[in-house]
Design an enzyme around this catalytic site. Structure first.
Site, PDB file in Angstrom:
ATOM      1  N   SER A   1       0.881  -1.166   0.000  1.00 46.85           N
ATOM      2  CA  SER A   1       0.000   0.000   0.000  1.00 46.85           C
ATOM      3  C   SER A   1       0.916   1.212   0.000  1.00 46.85           C
ATOM      4  CB  SER A   1      -0.840  -0.020   1.279  1.00 46.85           C
ATOM      5  OG  SER A   1      -1.378   1.253   1.561  1.00 46.85           O
TER       6      SER A   1
ATOM      7  N   TYR B   1      -1.940  -1.483  10.413  1.00 46.14           N
ATOM      8  CA  TYR B   1      -1.941  -1.577   8.946  1.00 46.14           C
ATOM      9  C   TYR B   1      -0.635  -1.015   8.380  1.00 46.14           C
ATOM     10  CZ  TYR B   1      -3.947  -1.281   4.192  1.00 46.14           C
ATOM     11  OH  TYR B   1      -4.219  -1.434   2.845  1.00 46.14           O
TER      12      TYR B   1
END
Ligand code: NAD
Length: 260
Positions: free
Chosen positions: A142, A155
């Site tokens: 990401s 995350y």
């Protein structure tokens, strides 16, 4: 530089980014194992992929379970003949400020993203090395593999960690022609992101429209979401690349949010 007749195992392939990657690899002649925790959605994806004239099999797999990953990779090889491409993509998002983050949620998120990547990698590498045909391992990172945002401690931690894992796989896999790379997308409107918009609005006390404009897309060059097609095109490129020249790398696909 082709994925034709290669066998690809895609985790989290029943929805969003993983599903589109599975479809695009199949459009280019790859056979696909659709691995997911959601059996009904996995079956629907398999049906869609078989319409493209390639082999496809559903693999019920919680990527955090060593037993299910081992069984799922064995089923992939049994049904498709080999595993040449791993797309480790399954993921979830949980947002909260650190001071309120439940330890159980921290561990759950790290388990899905990091344990899942490790377990699927280990099981697939054994088969790739034994088959002697090389292979491609792709991790779904990401922009949060490079950059931090508020509310996303586990995350961001996990997505940074995947880059480390890819670099080790690149070094260990080289002698076997196995490459490892990371795709780092910006925000893509999948169910994972649709769920976050109201959650972030509540947490940050702003409107949903402001979450999109002032949080999610504020650092892009054009205010646009990245699409599942954009990410799938990167996956196809990594999967089909034919030499160790491209390994241990990460590519940001994000409309310019975070430039390296
Ligand atoms: P999604 O919610 O549409 O799909 C995720 C899939 O993973 C679902 O089919 C779900 O059933 C599956 N899954 C969840 N937990 C699992 C488990 N334990 N075992 C097996 N499968 C499991 O989400 P998405 O947006 O397509 O996300 C896919 C990946 O892309 C994730 O790793 C996510 O972090 C990453 N990513 C997404 C975005 C975005 O903006 N959507 C941006 C960057 C990275």
């Amino acid at each position: 530089m082709s994925v034709k007749n290669k066998a690809a195992l895609v985790t989290g392939a029943a929805s969003g980014i993983g599903r589109r990657i599975a479809e695009v690899l199949a459009d280019n002649g790859a056979h696909i194992a659709v691995a997911d925790i959601n059996p009904a959605a996995a079956d629907a994806t398999v049906a869609e992929i078989r319409r493209r004239g390639v082999k496809s099999t559903a693999v019920l797999m919680d990527v955090t379970s060593e037993e299910q990953v081992e069984a799922g990779v064995a089923k992939t090889v049994k049904d498709l003949g080999s595993v040449d491409i791993l797309v480790s993509n399954a993921g979830v998002q949980i947002v909260n400020p650190i001071e309120n983050f439940a330890f159980a949620d921290w561990k759950k998120l790290l388990a899905i993203h990091l344990d899942g990547a490790f377990l699927t990698t280990r099981a697939c590498l054994k088969r790739m090395y034994a088959a002697g045909q090389g292979g491609s391992v792709i991790y779904m990172g990401s922009v949060h593999s490079k950059e931090a945002s508020r509310l996303k401690a586990p995350y961001v931690t996990a997505k940074h960690g995947l880059i480390g894992l890819a670099k080790v796989v690149a070094k260990e896999g080289a002698a076997h022609g196995v490459r490892a790379n990371v795709i780092c997308p910006g925000f893509v409107r999948t169910p994972l992101v649709e769920k976050q918009i109201p959650e972030q609005a509540r947490e940050l006390r702003i409107s949903e429209d402001d979450v999109i404009k002032k949080v999610m897309l504020k650092d892009t060059v054009d205010g646009e979401f990245t699409t599942v097609d954009d990410v799938a095109a990167c996956a196809l490129f990594f999967a089909g690349f034919g030499s160790n020249a491209l390994t241990g790398q990460s590519i940001v696909v994000s409309h310019g949010w975070f430039m390296q």
